[in-house]
Design a protein around this motif. Structure first.
Motif, PDB file in Angstrom:
ATOM      1  N   UNK A 182      94.128 -30.931 -96.560  1.00 35.90           N
ATOM      2  CA  UNK A 182      93.393 -31.642 -95.513  1.00 35.90           C
ATOM      3  C   UNK A 182      92.275 -30.780 -94.956  1.00 35.90           C
ATOM      4  N   UNK A 183      92.579 -29.505 -94.704  1.00 36.86           N
ATOM      5  CA  UNK A 183      91.557 -28.598 -94.185  1.00 36.86           C
ATOM      6  C   UNK A 183      90.389 -28.444 -95.145  1.00 36.86           C
ATOM      7  N   UNK A 184      90.684 -28.376 -96.446  1.00 38.88           N
ATOM      8  CA  UNK A 184      89.628 -28.247 -97.456  1.00 38.88           C
ATOM      9  C   UNK A 184      88.767 -29.500 -97.510  1.00 38.88           C
ATOM     10  N   UNK A 185      89.403 -30.667 -97.401  1.00 39.26           N
ATOM     11  CA  UNK A 185      88.664 -31.932 -97.430  1.00 39.26           C
ATOM     12  C   UNK A 185      87.764 -32.065 -96.206  1.00 39.26           C
ATOM     13  N   UNK A 186      88.265 -31.613 -95.065  1.00 36.79           N
ATOM     14  CA  UNK A 186      87.461 -31.651 -93.844  1.00 36.79           C
ATOM     15  C   UNK A 186      86.295 -30.682 -93.945  1.00 36.79           C
ATOM     16  N   UNK A 187      86.567 -29.487 -94.450  1.00 33.12           N
ATOM     17  CA  UNK A 187      85.516 -28.469 -94.577  1.00 33.12           C
ATOM     18  C   UNK A 187      84.375 -28.966 -95.459  1.00 33.12           C
ATOM     19  N   UNK A 188      84.708 -29.705 -96.493  1.00 32.55           N
ATOM     20  CA  UNK A 188      83.706 -30.251 -97.411  1.00 32.55           C
ATOM     21  C   UNK A 188      82.757 -31.204 -96.685  1.00 32.55           C
ATOM     22  N   UNK A 228      76.224 -22.592 -84.155  1.00 27.85           N
ATOM     23  CA  UNK A 228      76.627 -21.628 -85.172  1.00 27.85           C
ATOM     24  C   UNK A 228      75.466 -21.306 -86.102  1.00 27.85           C
ATOM     25  N   UNK A 229      75.312 -20.047 -86.431  1.00 25.46           N
ATOM     26  CA  UNK A 229      74.283 -19.637 -87.391  1.00 25.46           C
ATOM     27  C   UNK A 229      74.779 -19.906 -88.804  1.00 25.46           C
ATOM     28  N   UNK A 230      73.892 -20.421 -89.628  1.00 24.33           N
ATOM     29  CA  UNK A 230      74.216 -20.813 -91.008  1.00 24.33           C
ATOM     30  C   UNK A 230      75.431 -21.733 -90.994  1.00 24.33           C
ATOM     31  N   UNK A 231      75.333 -22.776 -90.178  1.00 25.56           N
ATOM     32  CA  UNK A 231      76.485 -23.638 -89.890  1.00 25.56           C
ATOM     33  C   UNK A 231      77.077 -24.284 -91.137  1.00 25.56           C
ATOM     34  N   UNK A 232      76.247 -24.701 -92.071  1.00 19.24           N
ATOM     35  CA  UNK A 232      76.759 -25.382 -93.269  1.00 19.24           C
ATOM     36  C   UNK A 232      77.641 -24.455 -94.105  1.00 19.24           C
ATOM     37  N   UNK A 233      77.466 -23.145 -93.948  1.00 18.53           N
ATOM     38  CA  UNK A 233      78.312 -22.163 -94.625  1.00 18.53           C
ATOM     39  C   UNK A 233      79.448 -21.693 -93.716  1.00 18.53           C
ATOM     40  N   UNK A 234      79.088 -21.276 -92.497  1.00 15.08           N
ATOM     41  CA  UNK A 234      80.041 -20.618 -91.612  1.00 15.08           C
ATOM     42  C   UNK A 234      81.133 -21.544 -91.102  1.00 15.08           C
ATOM     43  N   UNK A 235      80.779 -22.761 -90.668  1.00 14.00           N
ATOM     44  CA  UNK A 235      81.771 -23.667 -90.084  1.00 14.00           C
ATOM     45  C   UNK A 235      82.868 -24.058 -91.081  1.00 14.00           C
ATOM     46  N   UNK A 236      82.530 -24.543 -92.278  1.00 10.51           N
ATOM     47  CA  UNK A 236      83.593 -24.889 -93.238  1.00 10.51           C
ATOM     48  C   UNK A 236      84.374 -23.675 -93.730  1.00 10.51           C
ATOM     49  N   UNK A 237      83.684 -22.549 -93.890  1.00 12.39           N
ATOM     50  CA  UNK A 237      84.376 -21.328 -94.332  1.00 12.39           C
ATOM     51  C   UNK A 237      85.405 -20.884 -93.298  1.00 12.39           C
ATOM     52  N   UNK A 238      85.049 -21.003 -92.024  1.00 13.21           N
ATOM     53  CA  UNK A 238      85.971 -20.626 -90.953  1.00 13.21           C
ATOM     54  C   UNK A 238      87.207 -21.519 -90.964  1.00 13.21           C
TER      55      UNK A 238
END
Length: 535
Positions: A86-92, A267-277
């Motif tokens: 679920x977390x991976x699907x949300x991050x995507x 968030x800086x570089x949000x498309x990378x940082x938010x899902x990675x977090x």
């Protein structure tokens, strides 16, 4: 809005050289926040919203006392693996739509125009109410944790009353509202340290329990992992159902995944940082939570002595092994972790309220969708979220049953708001009105991404059934589980409101690029060190 976003971007009357803000403009929104959250602060935020040791502390009684020690251990790792999908699907999805509306905004973009407003409306209200119920229930749990410590510290002389609990709860909520009124740069600095307290406290608890428990006092492996650790104290359910009640702890802990999405405009570089977090926090919480649960069961002592006079099995185990002073010192940091949970949860919820108001999803004419000129944060939305979050706790004075019914809304409402956009992304993937532009975090359209999405949808629906069951038999008005009733009621009322009048002011996510009352925030250039860190 999604099919027009590139035209909006090119025709806007302002320009920005910041890549994050360019993406936000392409999604139809003016950059209105300072991007002060670095990678570390974002990861810390994601960990803190789950509140590993404090969330386990407040939910540990349920699996241990209903299904037994083995239920605690095996249900955690099973639930954690499912939550990973679920977390991976949300991050995507967060990577593709990095706005503070999070999955609410994304859900309206992932369906044809005909359904856009109705889906956005449903997901928006489920998400907001789930978050507010989560703030209230977590803060109420924190108040009880603090008072339980006072009870143990005074050897039972301090009496816990309903008035004391509600009073402390209200004071804590107000304090969090004040702290969340700080500017983004202060919130980012404050948040950086949360992850170290969270994981550090978990590590200390594991080490202390193992060090202070004699080998002869530790339970055998069959008690921790095998059939000797299976009990059924539900009063009527079969042993299989009793065992599955152990899932309630892990599902409660590992929820609110999308909280990091709601700060993505900060968030800086949000498309990378938010899902990675989100991805890192789900894995870390799953692994460290399993280890903590194993050690707690291993060192728990006789099951008949739990939960003890404090009402918390977690605290009683600490007291048994570390003594009164040691357990209270550790418990202070557990309470601090719960404090961080509410701090980050209120931060995320206020941004959701801001985004929903910005899209005219509230009957306020966009009043709560504006930022303060002094702090460049949504002080109006923060004040509203704080005030509304107090109400369920105050309701406890009139009817504890009603208050607990609202608290029970949290996990079910949030989880349903997550799987709706995931479901829509798959069902309408080839519809001409839907344009899903994958972000940097993308599982692909192959079998892995598909199975991950399907698995998390089926699992969430299954968990909603477990969440709906009363945990103790026979059922009375006092122990009835109202989660399903409240959630279905929210859905019914939301659609009734939409049909009767809300459709006049809400038509789905709306661009604010041409709204002259919204100021554009220009980002400061990052220092060389920051650029290296972000890279």
């Amino acid at each position: 809005m999604s099919d027009e976003k590139h035209q909006i971007s090119s025709s806007s009357s302002f320009d920005t050289s910041n890549a994050d803000d360019m993406e936000l403009v392409a999604l139809g929104y003016k950059p209105s926040f300072k991007r002060e959250f670095t990678n570390l602060a974002t990861i810390s935020f994601a960990f803190s919203i789950m509140g590993l040791c404090s969330s386990i502390a407040t939910t540990f009684n349920t699996p241990l006392l209903l299904g037994g020690p083995s239920s605690v251990v095996w249900c955690w790792i099973l639930g954690a693996c499912m939550c990973f999908t679920l977390g991976s699907s949300i991050a995507e999805i967060v990577s593709a739509y990095p706005t503070c509306g999070g999955l609410y905004t994304a859900s309206a973009q992932l369906v044809p125009k005909t359904y856009r407003a109705r889906v956005g409306w449903l997901v928006g209200w489920l998400n907001i109410l789930g978050q507010i119920a989560g703030i209230s229930s977590t803060e109420f749990g924190l108040a009880n944790m603090i008072l339980a410590a006072a009870n143990i510290g005074t050897d039972g002389k301090f009496q816990i009353t309903q008035g004391k609990t509600v009073g402390l709860f209200a004071g804590l909520i107000i304090l969090h509202g004040i702290l969340n009124s700080l500017a983004t740069r202060h919130l980012a600095r404050l948040t950086k340290g949360f992850v170290f307290v969270n994981l550090g406290t978990t590590f200390v608890i594991i080490v202390v329990l193992l060090a202070k428990t004699a080998r002869s006092d530790m339970h055998p492996a069959n008690y921790v992992f095998g059939t000797a650790g299976i009990v059924n104290e539900t009063g009527g359910w079969n042993t299989g159902i009793a065992f599955l009640f152990g899932l309630l702890s892990v599902q409660w802990t590992m929820t609110d995944y999308d909280a990091t999405a709601h700060i993505s405009e900060e968030v800086r570089r949000a498309a990378y940082a938010a899902p990675s977090a989100i991805f890192i926090a789900v894995i870390g919480t799953g692994i460290f939570g399993w280890l903590l649960n194993i050690v707690l069961v291993l060192c728990s002592g006789p099951l008949e002595n739990l939960p003890g006079s404090s009402g918390s099995a977690f605290l009683e185990i600490l007291f048994l092994r570390a003594g009164k002073t040691g357990s209270l010192i550790i418990w202070t940091f557990v309470c601090l972790t719960a404090f961080f949970v509410v701090q980050t949860a209120l931060h995320a919820a206020s941004r959701t309220v801001y985004a929903f108001s910005r899209d005219h999803g509230l009957p306020d004419g966009g009043y709560f969708g504006k930022n303060s000129k002094s702090t460049q944060t949504p002080l109006r939305a923060i004040a509203l979220t704080t005030a509304v979050s107090i109400l369920p706790g105050l309701l406890d004075l009139a009817s504890p049953i009603a208050a607990n019914a609202i608290f029970s809304l949290t996990a079910m409402a949030l989880d349903l708001s997550y799987i709706i956009p995931i479901f829509c992304r798959r069902v309408f993937a080839k519809h001409p009105d839907v344009m899903f532009k994958p972000g940097p975090f993308y599982m692909g359209d192959g079998w892995m991404g598909f199975l991950c999405n399907v698995n998390c949808i089926v699992w969430t629906l299954f968990i909603c059934v477990i969440f709906s069951l009363p945990t103790v038999m026979p059922v009375t008005p006092e122990n009835m589980n109202y989660a399903s009733v409240i959630t279905v009621g929210v859905i019914a009322l939301a659609f009734a409101w939409y049909v009767l009048g809300a459709h006049k002011f809400y038509v789905g996510p709306q661009s604010n690029l041409h709204d002259g009352s919204v100021e554009v925030v220009t980002q400061d250039s990052a220092s060389d060190n920051e650029k290296k860190t972000l890279a």
